[in-house]
Design a protein around this motif. Structure first.
Motif: not given
Length: 151
Positions: A28-53
């Motif tokens: 995961p790049p440094p910005w992956a901890t706070f980025v949303k996965t799309g404009v249809h989402k309200q928050r960033a992912p809460v899983q810590t390993d969401w990038w690998y999934l």
């Protein structure tokens, strides 16, 4: 020979994500901890390993679709945008996330360019997918003997 279609994605994807993490194929790049996965989402992912999934899911989708580009992948990972009292509208997922994942998979040799039509899974990526699906199928067959015929 097992195929990624032979196993349920809910069991297959975490195993593939673990394998990608162990091989250090993606990170995961440094910005992956706070980025949303799309404009249809309200928050960033809460899983810590969401990038690998997500990387495992992208690799599986590229394998199943044959060859696919970033625009098609962003449509796959899109969703409905909540517009208050107005009707929902479909929005695409984040192309920056998908582009970064595909670049990392390409750098690790699991994905390769396909003419001018996007990317496809390389032979090394295909081998990884089939071995992980075989491992998952063996685990499932140990619990349920009727699945042993698919090995």
């Amino acid at each position: 020979m097992s195929h990624p279609n032979d196993v349920p994605p809910a069991v297959f994807l975490p195993q593939l994500a673990t394998e990608l993490r162990n091989r250090q194929a993606v990170a995961p790049p440094p910005w992956a901890t706070f980025v949303k996965t799309g404009v249809h989402k309200q928050r960033a992912p809460v899983q810590t390993d969401w990038w690998y999934l997500r990387s495992a899911s992208v690799l599986r989708k590229i394998y199943l679709k044959g060859h696919v580009g970033i625009a098609r992948l962003s449509a796959e990972y899109g969703g409905k945008r909540d517009r208050g009292s107005a009707p929902y509208h479909t929005r695409t997922g984040s192309r920056a996330i998908l582009r970064e994942i595909v670049h990392q998979l390409e750098k690790s040799g699991l994905v390769q360019p396909y003419k001018t039509r996007g990317r496809r899974v390389s032979p090394a990526g295909e081998k990884l997918l089939t071995t992980v699906s075989r491992d998952v199928l063996e685990k499932l067959a140990a619990d349920r003997p009727e699945l042993a015929k698919y090995l």
